[in-house]
Design a protein around this motif. Structure first.
Motif, PDB file in Angstrom:
ATOM      1  N   VAL A   1       0.840  -1.201   0.000  1.00 30.32           N
ATOM      2  CA  VAL A   1       0.000   0.000   0.000  1.00 30.32           C
ATOM      3  C   VAL A   1       0.876   1.252   0.000  1.00 30.32           C
ATOM      4  O   VAL A   1       0.622   2.198  -0.756  1.00 30.32           O
TER       5      VAL A   1
ATOM      6  N   ARG B   1       1.200   4.309  -2.945  1.00 30.27           N
ATOM      7  CA  ARG B   1       0.874   5.715  -2.669  1.00 30.27           C
ATOM      8  C   ARG B   1       2.085   6.619  -2.802  1.00 30.27           C
ATOM      9  O   ARG B   1       2.025   7.796  -2.466  1.00 30.27           O
TER      10      ARG B   1
ATOM     11  N   THR C   1      -8.848  -4.735  -2.915  1.00 29.06           N
ATOM     12  CA  THR C   1      -8.441  -3.330  -2.762  1.00 29.06           C
ATOM     13  C   THR C   1      -7.935  -2.750  -4.080  1.00 29.06           C
ATOM     14  O   THR C   1      -7.166  -3.400  -4.780  1.00 29.06           O
TER      15      THR C   1
ATOM     16  N   ILE D   1      -6.131   0.932  -5.527  1.00 34.02           N
ATOM     17  CA  ILE D   1      -5.595   2.276  -5.238  1.00 34.02           C
ATOM     18  C   ILE D   1      -5.328   2.979  -6.567  1.00 34.02           C
ATOM     19  O   ILE D   1      -4.746   2.393  -7.473  1.00 34.02           O
TER      20      ILE D   1
ATOM     21  N   ASP E   1      -4.093   6.689  -8.572  1.00 30.43           N
ATOM     22  CA  ASP E   1      -3.377   7.967  -8.474  1.00 30.43           C
ATOM     23  C   ASP E   1      -4.129   9.020  -9.290  1.00 30.43           C
ATOM     24  O   ASP E   1      -4.411   8.798 -10.468  1.00 30.43           O
TER      25      ASP E   1
ATOM     26  N   ASN F   1      -4.383  10.487  -3.988  1.00 28.58           N
ATOM     27  CA  ASN F   1      -4.837   9.168  -4.424  1.00 28.58           C
ATOM     28  C   ASN F   1      -6.050   8.693  -3.639  1.00 28.58           C
ATOM     29  O   ASN F   1      -6.350   9.201  -2.562  1.00 28.58           O
ATOM     30  N   SER F   2      -6.759   7.723  -4.243  1.00 25.88           N
ATOM     31  CA  SER F   2      -7.962   7.122  -3.655  1.00 25.88           C
ATOM     32  C   SER F   2      -7.726   5.644  -3.434  1.00 25.88           C
ATOM     33  O   SER F   2      -7.070   4.995  -4.248  1.00 25.88           O
ATOM     34  N   SER F   3      -8.325   5.098  -2.362  1.00 30.81           N
ATOM     35  CA  SER F   3      -8.320   3.653  -2.132  1.00 30.81           C
ATOM     36  C   SER F   3      -9.754   3.178  -1.975  1.00 30.81           C
ATOM     37  O   SER F   3     -10.589   3.893  -1.411  1.00 30.81           O
TER      38      SER F   3
END
Ligand SMILES: [Zn+2]
Length: 279
Positions: free
Chosen positions: A132, A136, A209, A211, A213, A219-221
């Motif tokens: 993770v 990110r 999950t 993620i 950019d 960024n979003s998860s």
């Protein structure tokens, strides 16, 4: 006494010089929104040729002088920016940041193993958090966030950013996302365009999950997915399907947990939608 009055007069003059409208604070070289709050995304502008530092780090600035930064859940009551011109002359600015109140939310019925992980789980959790963290990393040139953010699905909000979480009676870390309840299999759509940095079917806490950019460190998860519909490196447009709602990882029932980060700072997706609404 006279000195005190003189000082407050200077302060008022300073505030007037910064205040152009009710919604922004403005000087010759800097424009910053006036409604800064913990968990918020700051979208500000600096005059051409100037650079900006926050917490000692230079910020990425686009061709129009725009830059962004995230304020954490427990951000200080003052945000400090150091603005420098091309001759290296520096000016310090501070802006007030509104403190937020966070509630306490108790969640019963999550798998006990996700509250008290065993040794094997702990090793897996470490590995997951590395994946993770890598996903990110970096501040890309993308400016997808400029087109604004839309809700990834329609559904009642069952969890908000910042609340203190108690799982099966054990106090744990705060909750950093916004939870939307929805039936298993509901399509999750990209709230903004971006590129997929992580697509994983089973992380220990967050299950399926994704993620993404959105550029400039933003960024979003998307957590607890029952299916991941995108691959790492894939370019995604706003509204594209990226996954399906599930209850994988530490969850009691099907819901989407949408999180947002600016670099390693966790910010509130609901505040981001307010500051950057999609047309
Ligand atoms: Zn959640």
């Amino acid at each position: 006494m006279a000195l005190t009055i003189y000082r407050s007069l200077l302060w008022v003059l300073f505030c007037l010089s910064l205040k152009a409208t009710a919604s922004e604070l403005r000087s010759d070289e800097l424009v910053v929104p006036s409604n800064l709050a913990q968990g918020g995304l700051v979208i500000a502008t600096v005059a051409p040729g100037y650079s900006v530092k926050y917490k000692g780090e230079p910020l990425k600035i686009n061709e129009k002088g725009m830059f962004i930064l995230g304020l954490g859940r427990d951000a200080d009551e003052l945000m400090r920016l150091v603005v420098a011109n091309d001759k290296g002359h520096q000016t310090d600015y501070t802006f007030p940041v509104a403190k937020r109140k966070y509630n306490i939310q108790s969640i019963e019925g999550v798998p006990q193993r996700t509250v008290t992980p065993n040794l094997e789980d702990v090793a897996r959790i470490r590995q997951d958090s590395l994946l993770v963290k890598n996903a990110r990393q970096g501040v890309s040139d993308r400016q997808d966030f400029l087109a604004g953010f839309k809700k990834p699905l329609e559904g009642p909000v069952t969890g908000v950013y910042g609340s203190q979480r108690v799982y099966n009676g054990t106090p744990k870390n705060p909750h950093y996302g916004v939870d939307y309840a929805a039936p298993k299999g509901t399509i999750v759509r990209a709230p903004a365009a971006g590129v997929v940095q992580l697509a994983h079917s089973d992380l220990f806490y967050s299950g399926g999950t994704v993620i993404m950019d959105h550029g400039f460190g933003l960024n979003s998860s998307f957590l607890h997915l029952s299916a991941v519909l995108v691959a790492e490196g894939q370019e995604v447009k706003q509204g594209d399907p990226i996954g399906k709602v599930g209850a994988t990882g530490r969850a009691t029932g099907p819901h989407l947990d949408w999180r947002m980060n600016w670099l390693n700072v966790r910010i509130d997706p609901q505040l981001v939608m307010e500051s950057l609404p999609a047309e």
